[in-house]
Design an enzyme around this catalytic site. Structure first.
Site, PDB file in Angstrom:
ATOM      1  N   LYS A 275      65.464 -17.643  60.400  1.00  0.00           N
ATOM      2  CA  LYS A 275      64.244 -16.833  60.539  1.00  0.00           C
ATOM      3  C   LYS A 275      63.042 -17.508  59.892  1.00  0.00           C
ATOM      4  CE  LYS A 275      66.021 -12.291  61.574  1.00  0.00           C
ATOM      5  NZ  LYS A 275      66.330 -10.933  61.115  1.00  0.00           N
TER       6      LYS A 275
ATOM      7  N   HIS B 279      66.187 -17.613  66.101  1.00  0.00           N
ATOM      8  CA  HIS B 279      66.564 -17.856  64.696  1.00  0.00           C
ATOM      9  C   HIS B 279      68.020 -18.310  64.576  1.00  0.00           C
ATOM     10  CE1 HIS B 279      68.334 -13.757  64.755  1.00  0.00           C
ATOM     11  NE2 HIS B 279      69.008 -14.122  63.694  1.00  0.00           N
TER      12      HIS B 279
ATOM     13  N   HIS C 142      76.761 -14.712  64.663  1.00  0.00           N
ATOM     14  CA  HIS C 142      76.656 -13.353  64.124  1.00  0.00           C
ATOM     15  C   HIS C 142      75.988 -12.364  65.077  1.00  0.00           C
ATOM     16  CE1 HIS C 142      72.608 -14.706  62.706  1.00  0.00           C
ATOM     17  NE2 HIS C 142      72.294 -13.426  62.697  1.00  0.00           N
TER      18      HIS C 142
ATOM     19  N   ASP D 147      76.142  -6.762  59.420  1.00  0.00           N
ATOM     20  CA  ASP D 147      74.742  -7.002  59.785  1.00  0.00           C
ATOM     21  C   ASP D 147      74.150  -5.782  60.498  1.00  0.00           C
ATOM     22  OD1 ASP D 147      72.354  -8.372  60.369  1.00  0.00           O
ATOM     23  OD2 ASP D 147      73.157  -9.243  62.208  1.00  0.00           O
TER      24      ASP D 147
HETATM   25 FE   LIG Z   1      70.325 -12.460  62.705  1.00  0.00          FE
END
Ligand SMILES: [Fe+2]
Length: 229
Positions: A83, A108, A132, A161
Protein backbone atom coordinates in the site's frame (compact mmCIF):
# COMPACT_ATOMS: atom_id res chain seq x y z
CA UNK A 1 34.81 -37.88 25.88
CA UNK A 2 37.37 -37.55 23.10
CA UNK A 3 38.71 -34.22 21.90
CA UNK A 4 37.05 -34.78 18.48
CA UNK A 5 33.57 -35.24 20.02
CA UNK A 6 34.05 -32.13 22.18
CA UNK A 7 35.15 -30.15 19.14
CA UNK A 8 32.12 -31.36 17.12
CA UNK A 9 29.80 -30.36 19.95
CA UNK A 10 31.36 -26.90 20.08
CA UNK A 11 30.97 -26.50 16.31
CA UNK A 12 27.34 -27.57 16.54
CA UNK A 13 26.67 -25.11 19.36
CA UNK A 14 28.32 -22.31 17.38
CA UNK A 15 26.22 -23.15 14.32
CA UNK A 16 23.01 -23.23 16.35
CA UNK A 17 23.86 -19.85 17.87
CA UNK A 18 24.63 -18.38 14.42
CA UNK A 19 21.28 -19.70 13.12
CA UNK A 20 19.44 -18.28 16.11
CA UNK A 21 21.03 -14.88 15.54
CA UNK A 22 20.26 -14.96 11.79
CA UNK A 23 16.63 -15.87 12.48
CA UNK A 24 16.37 -13.11 15.08
CA UNK A 25 17.85 -10.57 12.64
CA UNK A 26 15.30 -11.57 9.97
CA UNK A 27 12.42 -11.21 12.41
CA UNK A 28 13.69 -7.78 13.46
CA UNK A 29 14.05 -6.77 9.80
CA UNK A 30 10.43 -7.69 9.04
CA UNK A 31 9.29 -5.74 12.11
CA UNK A 32 11.34 -2.75 10.91
CA UNK A 33 9.88 -2.92 7.39
CA UNK A 34 6.40 -2.97 8.91
CA UNK A 35 7.21 -0.04 11.21
CA UNK A 36 8.67 2.10 8.38
CA UNK A 37 5.60 1.52 6.23
CA UNK A 38 3.40 2.39 9.20
CA UNK A 39 4.72 5.94 9.43
CA UNK A 40 2.74 7.18 6.45
CA UNK A 41 -0.47 5.26 7.09
CA UNK A 42 -1.79 4.76 10.62
CA UNK A 43 -4.80 2.71 9.49
CA UNK A 44 -2.67 0.14 7.72
CA UNK A 45 -0.20 0.07 10.63
CA UNK A 46 -2.80 -0.88 13.22
CA UNK A 47 -4.59 -3.13 10.74
CA UNK A 48 -1.46 -5.18 10.04
CA UNK A 49 -0.65 -5.55 13.74
CA UNK A 50 -4.17 -6.67 14.61
CA UNK A 51 -4.42 -9.03 11.65
CA UNK A 52 -1.05 -10.56 12.61
CA UNK A 53 -2.11 -11.11 16.22
CA UNK A 54 -5.50 -12.52 15.23
CA UNK A 55 -4.13 -14.74 12.44
CA UNK A 56 -1.66 -16.24 14.92
CA UNK A 57 -4.52 -16.92 17.35
CA UNK A 58 -6.48 -18.67 14.58
CA UNK A 59 -3.37 -20.61 13.54
CA UNK A 60 -2.89 -21.82 17.10
CA UNK A 61 -6.50 -23.03 17.23
CA UNK A 62 -5.88 -24.94 14.02
CA UNK A 63 -2.82 -26.62 15.53
CA UNK A 64 -0.17 -25.11 13.25
CA UNK A 65 3.38 -25.85 14.30
CA UNK A 66 5.65 -23.13 15.73
CA UNK A 67 7.52 -22.47 12.47
CA UNK A 68 4.22 -22.06 10.54
CA UNK A 69 2.83 -19.79 13.26
CA UNK A 70 5.95 -17.67 13.07
CA UNK A 71 5.62 -17.33 9.28
CA UNK A 72 1.92 -16.60 9.60
CA UNK A 73 2.58 -13.83 12.12
CA UNK A 74 5.40 -12.24 10.12
CA UNK A 75 3.60 -12.48 6.78
CA UNK A 76 0.43 -10.96 8.22
CA UNK A 77 2.50 -8.19 9.79
CA UNK A 78 3.51 -6.98 6.31
CA UNK A 79 0.61 -8.32 4.21
CA UNK A 80 -0.42 -4.80 3.05
CA UNK A 81 3.13 -3.46 2.66
CA UNK A 82 2.41 -2.76 -1.02
CA UNK A 83 0.00 0.00 0.00
CA UNK A 84 2.99 2.34 0.29
CA UNK A 85 3.08 2.20 -3.52
CA UNK A 86 -0.56 3.35 -3.76
CA UNK A 87 -1.34 7.10 -3.57
CA UNK A 88 -1.99 7.92 0.11
CA UNK A 89 -5.14 9.89 -0.71
CA UNK A 90 -6.75 6.71 -2.05
CA UNK A 91 -5.87 4.67 1.05
CA UNK A 92 -7.41 7.29 3.33
CA UNK A 93 -10.17 8.49 0.98
CA UNK A 94 -13.26 9.14 3.11
CA UNK A 95 -15.75 8.39 0.32
CA UNK A 96 -16.42 5.46 -1.99
CA UNK A 97 -13.67 4.60 -4.48
CA UNK A 98 -14.37 4.83 -8.20
CA UNK A 99 -13.77 1.59 -10.18
CA UNK A 100 -10.50 3.06 -11.47
CA UNK A 101 -9.37 3.96 -7.95
CA UNK A 102 -10.30 0.49 -6.67
CA UNK A 103 -8.23 -1.08 -9.46
CA UNK A 104 -5.30 1.04 -8.33
CA UNK A 105 -5.74 0.00 -4.67
CA UNK A 106 -5.75 -3.65 -5.76
CA UNK A 107 -2.25 -3.22 -7.18
CA UNK A 108 -0.94 -3.16 -3.58
CA UNK A 109 -0.75 -6.98 -3.69
CA UNK A 110 1.57 -7.14 -6.70
CA UNK A 111 3.56 -4.15 -5.40
CA UNK A 112 4.09 -5.89 -2.03
CA UNK A 113 5.28 -9.11 -3.65
CA UNK A 114 7.65 -7.15 -5.91
CA UNK A 115 9.13 -5.29 -2.92
CA UNK A 116 10.26 -8.53 -1.29
CA UNK A 117 10.88 -10.43 -4.52
CA UNK A 118 14.62 -10.76 -4.01
CA UNK A 119 14.50 -11.46 -0.29
CA UNK A 120 14.96 -15.09 0.61
CA UNK A 121 13.07 -15.88 3.82
CA UNK A 122 12.51 -19.17 5.66
CA UNK A 123 8.77 -18.36 5.89
CA UNK A 124 6.12 -17.94 3.17
CA UNK A 125 5.88 -14.17 3.72
CA UNK A 126 5.67 -13.33 0.00
CA UNK A 127 2.95 -15.97 -0.43
CA UNK A 128 0.85 -14.40 2.31
CA UNK A 129 1.30 -10.95 0.74
CA UNK A 130 0.46 -12.29 -2.71
CA UNK A 131 -2.53 -14.44 -1.76
CA UNK A 132 -4.30 -12.62 1.07
CA UNK A 133 -7.02 -11.33 -1.29
CA UNK A 134 -7.52 -14.67 -3.06
CA UNK A 135 -10.75 -16.52 -2.23
CA UNK A 136 -11.45 -20.28 -2.15
CA UNK A 137 -14.10 -20.01 -4.88
CA UNK A 138 -11.77 -18.16 -7.24
CA UNK A 139 -13.50 -14.81 -6.73
CA UNK A 140 -10.43 -13.07 -5.29
CA UNK A 141 -7.46 -11.27 -6.80
CA UNK A 142 -4.89 -10.83 -8.27
CA UNK A 143 -4.82 -14.32 -9.85
CA UNK A 144 -8.27 -15.72 -9.05
CA UNK A 145 -6.68 -18.77 -7.42
CA UNK A 146 -9.02 -21.31 -5.84
CA UNK A 147 -9.07 -24.11 -3.25
CA UNK A 148 -5.79 -25.72 -2.27
CA UNK A 149 -3.84 -23.42 -4.62
CA UNK A 150 -4.12 -20.87 -1.81
CA UNK A 151 -1.72 -21.61 1.04
CA UNK A 152 -3.08 -22.22 4.52
CA UNK A 153 -1.25 -19.17 5.89
CA UNK A 154 -2.89 -16.96 3.25
CA UNK A 155 -6.33 -18.50 3.90
CA UNK A 156 -5.98 -17.76 7.62
CA UNK A 157 -4.67 -14.24 6.93
CA UNK A 158 -7.65 -13.59 4.63
CA UNK A 159 -10.11 -14.49 7.39
CA UNK A 160 -8.30 -12.29 9.92
CA UNK A 161 -7.98 -9.48 7.34
CA UNK A 162 -11.68 -9.41 6.42
CA UNK A 163 -12.74 -9.72 10.06
CA UNK A 164 -10.57 -6.80 11.15
CA UNK A 165 -11.62 -4.67 8.19
CA UNK A 166 -15.35 -5.06 8.97
CA UNK A 167 -14.96 -4.94 12.73
CA UNK A 168 -12.88 -1.77 12.89
CA UNK A 169 -13.57 1.75 11.55
CA UNK A 170 -12.23 2.81 8.15
CA UNK A 171 -11.67 6.32 6.75
CA UNK A 172 -14.81 5.84 4.60
CA UNK A 173 -17.16 4.35 7.25
CA UNK A 174 -17.83 3.68 10.92
CA UNK A 175 -16.89 0.32 12.46
CA UNK A 176 -19.57 -2.29 11.72
CA UNK A 177 -18.69 -4.37 14.75
CA UNK A 178 -17.22 -7.79 15.42
CA UNK A 179 -20.57 -9.64 15.52
CA UNK A 180 -21.39 -8.44 12.00
CA UNK A 181 -17.85 -9.23 10.86
CA UNK A 182 -18.13 -12.82 12.11
CA UNK A 183 -21.61 -13.22 10.57
CA UNK A 184 -20.26 -12.08 7.20
CA UNK A 185 -17.40 -14.60 7.38
CA UNK A 186 -19.74 -17.41 8.47
CA UNK A 187 -21.95 -16.73 5.44
CA UNK A 188 -18.90 -17.18 3.22
CA UNK A 189 -17.33 -20.11 5.14
CA UNK A 190 -16.52 -23.01 2.83
CA UNK A 191 -17.32 -20.80 -0.18
CA UNK A 192 -14.92 -17.87 -0.20
CA UNK A 193 -13.29 -18.42 3.19
CA UNK A 194 -11.63 -21.40 4.85
CA UNK A 195 -14.30 -22.99 7.05
CA UNK A 196 -11.90 -24.21 9.75
CA UNK A 197 -10.30 -20.78 10.02
CA UNK A 198 -13.73 -19.16 10.36
CA UNK A 199 -14.73 -21.72 13.03
CA UNK A 200 -11.51 -21.00 14.94
CA UNK A 201 -12.23 -17.28 14.70
CA UNK A 202 -15.73 -17.94 16.05
CA UNK A 203 -14.28 -19.75 19.06
CA UNK A 204 -12.00 -16.77 19.78
CA UNK A 205 -14.93 -14.36 19.53
CA UNK A 206 -16.96 -16.51 21.95
CA UNK A 207 -14.00 -16.76 24.32
CA UNK A 208 -13.64 -12.97 24.35
CA UNK A 209 -17.28 -12.80 25.43
CA UNK A 210 -18.37 -9.35 26.47
CA UNK A 211 -14.88 -7.81 26.67
CA UNK A 212 -13.51 -5.74 23.78
CA UNK A 213 -12.32 -8.28 21.22
CA UNK A 214 -9.04 -6.55 20.38
CA UNK A 215 -8.18 -6.06 24.04
CA UNK A 216 -8.74 -9.79 24.48
CA UNK A 217 -6.51 -10.63 21.48
CA UNK A 218 -3.87 -8.26 22.83
CA UNK A 219 -3.93 -9.82 26.29
CA UNK A 220 -3.89 -13.38 24.91
CA UNK A 221 -0.55 -12.40 23.33
CA UNK A 222 -0.57 -15.21 20.75
CA UNK A 223 2.21 -13.67 18.70
CA UNK A 224 4.90 -12.87 21.24
CA UNK A 225 4.98 -16.45 22.48
CA UNK A 226 5.46 -17.55 18.87
CA UNK A 227 8.33 -15.18 18.26
CA UNK A 228 10.02 -16.01 21.54
CA UNK A 229 9.61 -19.77 21.05
FE1 LIG B 1 -4.66 -6.09 1.40
Amino acid sequence: MTRTVRSLEKTQQALEEALRQARHALIQTIHTISAIASRSDRYTALHQEQVAALATGIGRRLGLEAHHLEGLYLGALVHDIGKIAVPAELISKPGKLTPEEYSLVKTHVRAGVDMLENVSLPWPVQLIIGQHHERLDGSGYPLGLSGAAIGIEARISAVADVFEAICQPRPYREARGCAEALAELERGAGIAYDREAVDALGSLVREAGSQDFWTYIDSADFSSTVILA
